[in-house]
Design a protein around this motif. Sequence first.
Motif, PDB file in Angstrom:
ATOM      1  N   ASN A 125      -3.917  -6.986  -3.208  1.00 23.03           N
ATOM      2  CA  ASN A 125      -4.391  -5.947  -2.285  1.00 23.03           C
ATOM      3  C   ASN A 125      -3.233  -5.542  -1.373  1.00 23.03           C
ATOM      4  O   ASN A 125      -3.275  -5.734  -0.158  1.00 23.03           O
ATOM      5  CB  ASN A 125      -5.587  -6.492  -1.481  1.00 23.03           C
ATOM      6  CG  ASN A 125      -6.144  -5.491  -0.479  1.00 23.03           C
ATOM      7  OD1 ASN A 125      -6.010  -4.278  -0.641  1.00 23.03           O
ATOM      8  ND2 ASN A 125      -6.749  -6.010   0.585  1.00 23.03           N
ATOM      9  N   GLN A 134      -7.109  -1.505  -0.742  1.00 23.27           N
ATOM     10  CA  GLN A 134      -8.566  -1.346  -0.795  1.00 23.27           C
ATOM     11  C   GLN A 134      -9.041  -0.059  -0.090  1.00 23.27           C
ATOM     12  O   GLN A 134     -10.111   0.444  -0.401  1.00 23.27           O
ATOM     13  CB  GLN A 134      -9.274  -2.554  -0.206  1.00 23.27           C
ATOM     14  CG  GLN A 134      -8.994  -2.806   1.250  1.00 23.27           C
ATOM     15  CD  GLN A 134      -9.825  -3.971   1.785  1.00 23.27           C
ATOM     16  OE1 GLN A 134     -10.905  -4.263   1.296  1.00 23.27           O
ATOM     17  NE2 GLN A 134      -9.313  -4.643   2.794  1.00 23.27           N
ATOM     18  N   PHE A 160     -11.736  -7.684  -2.418  1.00 23.47           N
ATOM     19  CA  PHE A 160     -10.476  -7.553  -1.676  1.00 23.47           C
ATOM     20  C   PHE A 160     -10.542  -8.224  -0.313  1.00 23.47           C
ATOM     21  O   PHE A 160     -11.581  -8.213   0.353  1.00 23.47           O
ATOM     22  CB  PHE A 160     -10.116  -6.069  -1.472  1.00 23.47           C
ATOM     23  CG  PHE A 160      -9.722  -5.370  -2.743  1.00 23.47           C
ATOM     24  CD1 PHE A 160      -8.661  -5.832  -3.505  1.00 23.47           C
ATOM     25  CD2 PHE A 160     -10.401  -4.238  -3.173  1.00 23.47           C
ATOM     26  CE1 PHE A 160      -8.283  -5.178  -4.676  1.00 23.47           C
ATOM     27  CE2 PHE A 160     -10.041  -3.578  -4.336  1.00 23.47           C
ATOM     28  CZ  PHE A 160      -8.976  -4.055  -5.086  1.00 23.47           C
ATOM     29  N   SER A 165      -7.605 -11.064  -3.618  1.00 24.01           N
ATOM     30  CA  SER A 165      -8.620 -10.362  -4.410  1.00 24.01           C
ATOM     31  C   SER A 165      -9.189 -11.344  -5.426  1.00 24.01           C
ATOM     32  O   SER A 165      -8.713 -12.474  -5.555  1.00 24.01           O
ATOM     33  CB  SER A 165      -7.977  -9.194  -5.175  1.00 24.01           C
ATOM     34  OG  SER A 165      -7.229  -9.707  -6.272  1.00 24.01           O
TER      35      SER A 165
END
Length: 337
Positions: A125, A134, A160, A165
Motif C-alpha cells: 500500500n 488505497q 489495506f 495489505s
Amino acid sequence: MQVLENFSLKSLNTFGVEAIAARYVAIEQENDLQLLFSDNQLKNYPRLVLGGGSNVLFTNDFRGLVIHIKIQGLKAEVQGDDILVTAGAGVVWNDLVNYCVDNEFAGIENLSLIPGSVGASPVQNIGAYGVELQDVFHSCRVFEISTGKIKIFNKEDCEFNYRDSLFKSSGKGLFIITEVTFKLSGIFKPNVSYGAITEELQKRGIDQPNIKELSQVISHIRVSKLPDPTTIGNAGSFFKNPVIPVSKFIQLQPRFPGIVHFPAAEGFVKISAGWLIEYCGWKGKVVGNTGTWKNQALVLVNHGDATGNEILSFSSTIIESVSSVFGIELEREVNIL
Ligand code: FAD
Ligand code: EPU
C-alpha cells in the motif's frame, strides 16, 4: 517463456547486492502464469515474485524460482468525472504516474517518483506526501497460485493498512497481481497537506499548483532527501514509522520533547523512525560497506560491495539502539529474503 538457470539478481534489486537465482523466468503476459504453473516440477519450487526489486534485500542466493513480472499495458476509461486507469503489473510505477499527470487524471500525483512496478504497489500500500495507494485503488486482477484461477479483488478484499495489505499478511505468497485499476478524477484538487510541499511551493512562488507543478515539486523534494538507487544502493525507508499507543507517547514526550510524531488511528500516535534513528546518532554514519543516508536516517544504503547480510546485521544494530533508548521496536519495511 524461457526458464533460465543460475541467474544473477544484482541488477534486479535496488540495493545492488549480489544473489543468484537457481531459476528465473520473465512473465510478459498473464497466460504465461497458467503455463508456468501447469508444469509439475516448476510449480513446486520455492518461489519469489519480483517486480522492480526496490523493496527487497537478498541475504542469500535464491534457491527456487524467481518469477519476474513484466506484464505491460495501460488504458483509461472515462466514467463521468471519474477515470478508471488500468495498468499491467509490470508497468513502471512512475511511468503510470507520468501518464496520469500528462493526461490530467488526478489523485496519483503525490506518489510521483516512487520506484518499482504497478504490481507491487498494492503489496505494501505504497504511500508518500499525504496519499496512499488505497486512496486511488479501484481493484486488481490476481492469479491464485493454488487454483490457477484469475480473481478480481476490490479495495475491501485487499485489507489495506499503513505499509500493509492482504498480500503481505494472510495472503502472502498466495497470489500474483497481474493488473491494477485505479480510480482517478478529472477534477484536480491539490493535496498539499504534507509540510514540505507548502514550503517548496512558497519558495517557487506558486499559490495554486497545477497537477504538473505539484508532481514536479514532489519529485524535487524526493530527490533532495532520498539517494538515487542507480548511484547508491538502497530500498527507500528500511523501517516502518512505529505506531504506538497514546499512553506510551505521553510517557516519552516529556523525556524527548523534540520527538517528531504524526496523527494515527484513534488512541495511537505515529512516530518518525528517522528522528529516532538520528537521535541515536546514526544519521549519515558509515559502517563498513553500509550505513544510513546523510539526508534521511531511515534509509540504509549500500556504499559499494555490501552483502545483504551486512545490511541486515546493521539494521539489527539500529533496532537494538532505538529499543534501548526509547523502548520502541522498529519493524523492517523491506522484505528480507
Ligand atoms: P519488489 O521489490 O520487486 O517486491 C516487493 C514485494 O512485493 C515482494 O514481497 C514481492 O514478492 C511482492 N511483489 C512484487 N510484485 C508483485 C506482484 N505482481 N504480485 C504479487 N506480489 C508482488 N515505498 C513507499 O511506499 N513510499 C515511498 O515513498 C517509497 N520511496 C522509495 C524510494 C526509494 C529510493 C526506493 C528505492 C524505494 C522506495 N519505496 C517507497 C519502496 C518501493 O519503491 C515500493 O515498495 C515499491 O512498491 C516496490 O515495487 P517493486 O516492483 O520494486 O517491488
Ligand atoms: N526526520 C528526522 N530525521 C531523519 C528523517 C526524518 O528527524 O533522518 C523527521 C523530520 O522531522 C522530517 C520527518 O521526520 O520532517 C518526516 O520525514 P520524511 O518527510 O522524510 O518522511 P518519513 O516519515 O521519514 C515517510 C515514508 C516515506 C515517504 C515519506 C514522504 C515510511 C516508512 N516512510 O518517511 O516512504 O516517502 O514519508 O511521505 O512511512 C518508503 O516507504 O520507502 C518511503 C521512502
